[in-house]
Design an enzyme around this catalytic site. Sequence first.
Site, mmCIF file in Angstrom:
data_model
loop_
_atom_site.group_PDB
_atom_site.id
_atom_site.type_symbol
_atom_site.label_atom_id
_atom_site.label_comp_id
_atom_site.label_asym_id
_atom_site.label_seq_id
_atom_site.Cartn_x
_atom_site.Cartn_y
_atom_site.Cartn_z
ATOM 1 N N GLY A 109 20.893 44.031 41.663
ATOM 2 C CA GLY A 109 22.155 43.351 41.916
ATOM 3 C C GLY A 109 23.341 44.285 42.107
ATOM 4 O O GLY A 109 24.435 43.846 42.426
ATOM 5 N N GLU A 136 21.829 42.302 56.063
ATOM 6 C CA GLU A 136 20.841 41.264 56.332
ATOM 7 C C GLU A 136 21.434 39.877 56.091
ATOM 8 O O GLU A 136 22.512 39.744 55.517
ATOM 9 C CB GLU A 136 19.560 41.486 55.519
ATOM 10 C CG GLU A 136 19.764 41.556 54.025
ATOM 11 C CD GLU A 136 18.482 41.950 53.291
ATOM 12 O OE1 GLU A 136 17.776 41.016 52.865
ATOM 13 O OE2 GLU A 136 18.205 43.150 53.122
ATOM 14 N N LEU A 196 21.032 34.472 51.990
ATOM 15 C CA LEU A 196 20.546 33.115 51.716
ATOM 16 C C LEU A 196 21.341 32.555 50.547
ATOM 17 O O LEU A 196 21.431 33.189 49.495
ATOM 18 C CB LEU A 196 19.051 33.148 51.394
ATOM 19 C CG LEU A 196 18.161 33.760 52.486
ATOM 20 C CD1 LEU A 196 16.732 33.919 51.999
ATOM 21 C CD2 LEU A 196 18.191 32.900 53.748
ATOM 22 N N GLU A 249 11.880 43.248 48.072
ATOM 23 C CA GLU A 249 11.635 44.626 47.635
ATOM 24 C C GLU A 249 10.359 44.700 46.813
ATOM 25 O O GLU A 249 9.802 43.668 46.408
ATOM 26 C CB GLU A 249 12.812 45.174 46.810
ATOM 27 C CG GLU A 249 13.044 44.437 45.501
ATOM 28 C CD GLU A 249 14.259 44.975 44.732
ATOM 29 O OE1 GLU A 249 15.199 45.474 45.371
ATOM 30 O OE2 GLU A 249 14.236 44.880 43.501
ATOM 31 N N ARG A 273 6.211 49.120 39.320
ATOM 32 C CA ARG A 273 5.997 49.284 37.875
ATOM 33 C C ARG A 273 5.535 47.943 37.313
ATOM 34 O O ARG A 273 5.494 46.962 38.034
ATOM 35 C CB ARG A 273 7.311 49.670 37.196
ATOM 36 C CG ARG A 273 8.435 48.688 37.565
ATOM 37 C CD ARG A 273 9.712 48.918 36.812
ATOM 38 N NE ARG A 273 10.806 48.189 37.393
ATOM 39 C CZ ARG A 273 11.061 46.907 37.234
ATOM 40 N NH1 ARG A 273 10.263 46.161 36.489
ATOM 41 N NH2 ARG A 273 12.092 46.321 37.816
#
Lengths: 442, 146
Positions: free
Chosen positions: A165, A200, A203, A287, A291
């Site tokens: 974020g 991009e 949304l 993304e 991990r």
Amino acid sequence: MIRSLLIANRGEIAVRIIRTCKEMGIRTVAVYSTADAGSLHTRMADQAVCIGPAPSSESYLHRRNIITAACATRCDAIHPGVGFLSENPVFAQEVEDAGLIFIGPTAQTIRMLGDKVRSRHTATEAGVPVTPGSMEAVTSGAEATKLADEIGYPVILKAAAGGGGRGMRIVREPRDLDRAISIASSEAKAFFDDGTIHLEKYLENPRHVEIQLLSDGKGQVVHLGERDCSVQKNHQKLIEESPSPAIDEQMRRHMGADSVRLFSHIGYRGAGTIEFLVQDGAYWFMEVNARVQVEHPVTELVCSTDIIRQQILIASGKSIELDGSAAKISGHALECRVNAGASGTITRFSPPLGPSVRVDTHLCEHAVVSPHYDPMIAKVITHGPDRQRTIDSMIRALREFEIEGVQTNIASQITILQSKAFRSGTFGTDLYSRLFAEEKTR
Amino acid sequence: MDIQKLEAYIALFEQSTLSELEFSSEHESVSMKRSVGTSLPPAEGAESITVSSTPSTGQTQKQQNKNHRIITSPIVGTFYRTPSPDSPPYVEVGDTVETGDTLCTLEAMKLMNQLEAEYACEIVAILADQGTLVEFGQPLFEVKPL
């Protein structure tokens, strides 16, 4: 096979990893900062090494102290846990250079996936849909304006090196674009020492759905279904569940197949998650988290598998204990993160017990919630035959949880679970703000 | 002290079950201690850097004796009292050191970090064993500031 393992982390995830090691007969070495002296992970491990003072930059992020501790205590491998050094390619490389096994993907993979622009390219190469937007870095000017006009407003600017974020900026009007680009770029430079940004489509109210994968780096890739992490407060996940009520069997199959293809394409090694945004029956790659994730227990319960165990097996060159390319999903699982509102000493701590409930925590009575680290107190996970029953179990469990001495978010978690919107399964990432805005105006 | 005499002392110490032996006369003082750790001291010519012994608060703790202080390890590393396997130790109990004098070597990832005295002091006790892992904050020396 790995026989001795150093856990380069703290808190509940360190405890979680030690538990699996004990079951596998692996000797464990904990590391801790002076603020965590006596913490549960240091008591559970076979050995504990103090690696620095309270600030994480001087302890849990101190690569050399951690690697030295691993070498001097004769460990074979380092598990980085979540956060801290878990997605740091420099650390992954240094661990391997020191002759140790890094439990995770290669430094090269981590570096590539950490760059948002490069990872979008890689996803596209593997045939995974990405949100409409730039495939290269954007700078102010005609090119960006033209692109934004094409894909339509609102758009979002993201730092190529960003995550969690940070370094994001939403632009709703064409006239704000130029200025936003220059601000986002300088913010990215300040936060991540890399001013590269891309643009991009934004949304407004998507679902956040992610696919859990295990990949041995030698050809076998298994997807363990999805987790829905749409209940968020300021981009911080609060409740996660599997399966997602927002996707149907067909979309699940497509997302799973796309995810397996992407991990095969990059030869990924270890456990990893691909995050997608879902809206109006379509999904887009966001993304890769290279991990294990905080919310991994929901997948463990519906897939009857221990993800940490699989990570250790993969790192040891063994096979994943799951057949085929898709794990079998059984029932429904829900995780609630119980967070502290502020730091303090816990004076009473009585976690829920009973059927369907799992609690992952490192805390107990008299333990301190340190101001230096994340405020998580516990993860409460419930598993049931269906979504409604699992929600009922969770509400019962949270009501049973007695914590005194620090403020928690248990009451607001129960409010979410009891809301019609959550029960219905039809909501987006704005659920939290919508619920609590309603509360205020009522 | 002549070398033969020293050899005799060492032979005597090796045959004994003592873990530590210290004696001094007008002209000489000898201190012998069995290493608990197994590692060898660092090789000569290794890369060296200097570390500070007090990077943060709480590093120099008060000892029971009000005048004494404890110097703690600022990093995780392997503790060596000598600059190389054949060299004499940097400091012995009873030595006085000046600001900037090296007290020990802390090896971390093949880097030889020299721990320097931050103030002039007398070494009262050496609290870590040769060749063993020391943690962040672990007591290394008890000293009396001068």
